[in-house]
Design a protein around this motif. Structure first.
Motif, PDB file in Angstrom:
ATOM      1  N   UNK A   1      43.604  51.203  37.435  1.00 23.52           N
ATOM      2  CA  UNK A   1      42.511  50.831  38.333  1.00 23.52           C
ATOM      3  C   UNK A   1      41.382  51.861  38.334  1.00 23.52           C
ATOM      4  N   UNK A   2      41.667  53.096  37.876  1.00 23.05           N
ATOM      5  CA  UNK A   2      40.620  54.122  37.820  1.00 23.05           C
ATOM      6  C   UNK A   2      39.890  54.131  36.476  1.00 23.05           C
ATOM      7  N   UNK A   3      40.366  53.341  35.529  1.00 20.18           N
ATOM      8  CA  UNK A   3      39.739  53.283  34.204  1.00 20.18           C
ATOM      9  C   UNK A   3      38.561  52.311  34.251  1.00 20.18           C
ATOM     10  N   UNK A   4      37.339  52.787  34.056  1.00 15.60           N
ATOM     11  CA  UNK A   4      36.171  51.903  34.178  1.00 15.60           C
ATOM     12  C   UNK A   4      36.114  50.812  33.108  1.00 15.60           C
ATOM     13  N   UNK A   5      36.882  50.968  32.036  1.00 12.18           N
ATOM     14  CA  UNK A   5      36.886  49.949  30.985  1.00 12.18           C
ATOM     15  C   UNK A   5      37.900  48.834  31.236  1.00 12.18           C
ATOM     16  N   UNK A   6      38.777  49.029  32.221  1.00 13.23           N
ATOM     17  CA  UNK A   6      39.766  48.010  32.570  1.00 13.23           C
ATOM     18  C   UNK A   6      39.200  47.130  33.676  1.00 13.23           C
ATOM     19  N   UNK A   7      39.163  45.830  33.438  1.00 15.05           N
ATOM     20  CA  UNK A   7      38.694  44.878  34.444  1.00 15.05           C
ATOM     21  C   UNK A   7      39.921  44.208  35.068  1.00 15.05           C
ATOM     22  N   UNK A   8      39.994  44.202  36.392  1.00 15.57           N
ATOM     23  CA  UNK A   8      41.163  43.623  37.040  1.00 15.57           C
ATOM     24  C   UNK A   8      40.809  43.005  38.386  1.00 15.57           C
ATOM     25  N   UNK A   9      41.565  42.006  38.755  1.00 11.34           N
ATOM     26  CA  UNK A   9      41.415  41.349  40.055  1.00 11.34           C
ATOM     27  C   UNK A   9      42.799  40.896  40.524  1.00 11.34           C
ATOM     28  N   UNK A  10      42.894  40.553  41.788  1.00 11.12           N
ATOM     29  CA  UNK A  10      44.156  40.027  42.313  1.00 11.12           C
ATOM     30  C   UNK A  10      43.904  38.725  43.073  1.00 11.12           C
ATOM     31  N   UNK A  11      44.951  37.915  43.177  1.00  7.77           N
ATOM     32  CA  UNK A  11      44.949  36.714  44.006  1.00  7.77           C
ATOM     33  C   UNK A  11      46.177  36.751  44.891  1.00  7.77           C
ATOM     34  N   UNK A  12      46.017  36.441  46.158  1.00  4.06           N
ATOM     35  CA  UNK A  12      47.117  36.536  47.124  1.00  4.06           C
ATOM     36  C   UNK A  12      47.270  35.209  47.860  1.00  4.06           C
ATOM     37  N   UNK A  13      48.509  34.714  47.929  1.00  2.00           N
ATOM     38  CA  UNK A  13      48.821  33.518  48.719  1.00  2.00           C
ATOM     39  C   UNK A  13      49.905  33.898  49.722  1.00  2.00           C
ATOM     40  N   UNK A  14      49.640  33.663  51.000  1.00  2.00           N
ATOM     41  CA  UNK A  14      50.555  34.145  52.041  1.00  2.00           C
ATOM     42  C   UNK A  14      51.740  33.208  52.261  1.00  2.00           C
ATOM     43  N   UNK A  15      52.649  33.655  53.119  1.00  2.00           N
ATOM     44  CA  UNK A  15      53.900  32.913  53.342  1.00  2.00           C
ATOM     45  C   UNK A  15      53.663  31.548  53.976  1.00  2.00           C
ATOM     46  N   UNK A  16      52.623  31.416  54.777  1.00  2.07           N
ATOM     47  CA  UNK A  16      52.334  30.120  55.404  1.00  2.07           C
ATOM     48  C   UNK A  16      51.971  29.095  54.341  1.00  2.07           C
ATOM     49  N   UNK A  17      51.115  29.518  53.392  1.00  2.00           N
ATOM     50  CA  UNK A  17      50.725  28.622  52.305  1.00  2.00           C
ATOM     51  C   UNK A  17      51.906  28.353  51.370  1.00  2.00           C
ATOM     52  N   UNK A  18      52.748  29.352  51.144  1.00  2.00           N
ATOM     53  CA  UNK A  18      53.945  29.150  50.321  1.00  2.00           C
ATOM     54  C   UNK A  18      54.827  28.063  50.923  1.00  2.00           C
ATOM     55  N   UNK A  19      55.047  28.123  52.236  1.00  2.00           N
ATOM     56  CA  UNK A  19      55.857  27.094  52.902  1.00  2.00           C
ATOM     57  C   UNK A  19      55.192  25.721  52.833  1.00  2.00           C
ATOM     58  N   UNK A  20      53.878  25.700  52.833  1.00  2.00           N
ATOM     59  CA  UNK A  20      53.153  24.418  52.843  1.00  2.00           C
ATOM     60  C   UNK A  20      53.171  23.734  51.490  1.00  2.00           C
ATOM     61  N   UNK A  21      52.997  24.509  50.398  1.00  2.00           N
ATOM     62  CA  UNK A  21      52.821  23.872  49.085  1.00  2.00           C
ATOM     63  C   UNK A  21      53.961  24.165  48.108  1.00  2.00           C
ATOM     64  N   UNK A  22      54.887  25.006  48.423  1.00  2.00           N
ATOM     65  CA  UNK A  22      56.055  25.487  47.668  1.00  2.00           C
ATOM     66  C   UNK A  22      55.683  26.691  46.804  1.00  2.00           C
ATOM     67  N   UNK A  23      56.700  27.460  46.430  1.00  2.00           N
ATOM     68  CA  UNK A  23      56.461  28.754  45.793  1.00  2.00           C
ATOM     69  C   UNK A  23      55.883  28.614  44.387  1.00  2.00           C
TER      70      UNK A  23
END
Length: 232
Positions: A71-93
């Motif tokens: 994450x400290x390397x300026x040449x590495x591009x990265x992102x994250x996506x997060x789905x919480x437990x409420x949404x997991x229960x609603x749509x399945x894991x």
């Protein structure tokens, strides 16, 4: 079994003119509590890292160090996506894991030309993809995503431990360990537990199954395991 990560899939794609390649992996799919977290990572073509590998094969301290390197390397591009437990229960894991992956890839400022995904294909998906079984110990791009997803999720679970200290989330990160199942039986589920998961409703039954698995003869480990079995 340890396998050295490399750029073999990335090189094959670059050989046919695919320039910008992202790796994607998720963490937390088999947990009983907390979110599922996916990371998308684009590594520079000449990237090198002596210790980078599948996050599950790395000691926690080493994994944290590699995360900081990435994450400290300026040449590495990265992102994250997060789905919480409420949404997991609603749509399945499964759908939640795929949604987290799509969120991660869509958050990249520069759109990749192709995506390497750990495991099986994600359908639908907004970009051309190659699914690689055990990709997190084969592709450096996927391994980098596995480290970022795992460390991000572990930090979230340590934060949840401060909110719900009785469950010891900092120790087991929400997976179905003996300690977690005992705490579930003692206190019942809290707001971040995945109530659609059977071990959350029946922790003693899950604990029984876990003890039986541990006492049975050893067998070849599988890539996907029951939610009642703790992640390595």
């Amino acid at each position: 079994m340890y396998r050295q990560c490399g750029f073999r899939y990335e090189k094959k794609l670059r050989a046919i003119g695919v320039a910008r390649i992202a790796g994607i992996d998720e963490a937390g799919r088999g947990a009983l509590a907390g979110p599922v977290v996916a990371a998308a990572v684009v590594l520079p073509e000449k990237f090198r890292h002596r210790r980078l590998n599948d996050s599950k094969q790395l000691a926690p301290e080493l994994r944290e160090g590699i995360y900081c390197d990435l994450v400290s390397n300026p040449e590495v591009r990265w992102t994250i996506g997060i789905v919480d437990s409420i949404e997991i229960d609603r749509i399945n894991i499964l759908r939640a894991s795929h949604r987290a992956m799509r969120l991660a890839i869509e958050a990249l400022i520069e759109r990749p030309d192709h995506v390497l995904i750990d495991g099986l294909p994600v359908i639908p998906f907004p970009l051309p993809q190659t699914a690689v079984v055990d990709g997190d110990c084969i592709s450096l791009s996927i391994a980098a995503a596995s480290v970022i997803a795992k460390v991000t999720r572990d930090r979230l679970m340590r934060d949840f431990c401060a909110q719900f200290p009785q469950y010891c989330f900092g120790q087991h990160k929400g997976y179905g360990t003996e300690l977690h199942l005992l705490k579930l039986h003692e206190f019942g589920p809290c707001p971040i537990h995945r109530r659609s998961f059977e071990p959350v409703a029946q922790p003693l039954l899950a604990l029984d199954e876990l003890v039986q698995i541990r006492s049975s003869p050893p067998r070849r480990a599988r890539r996907e395991v029951s939610v009642s079995i703790p992640e390595a």
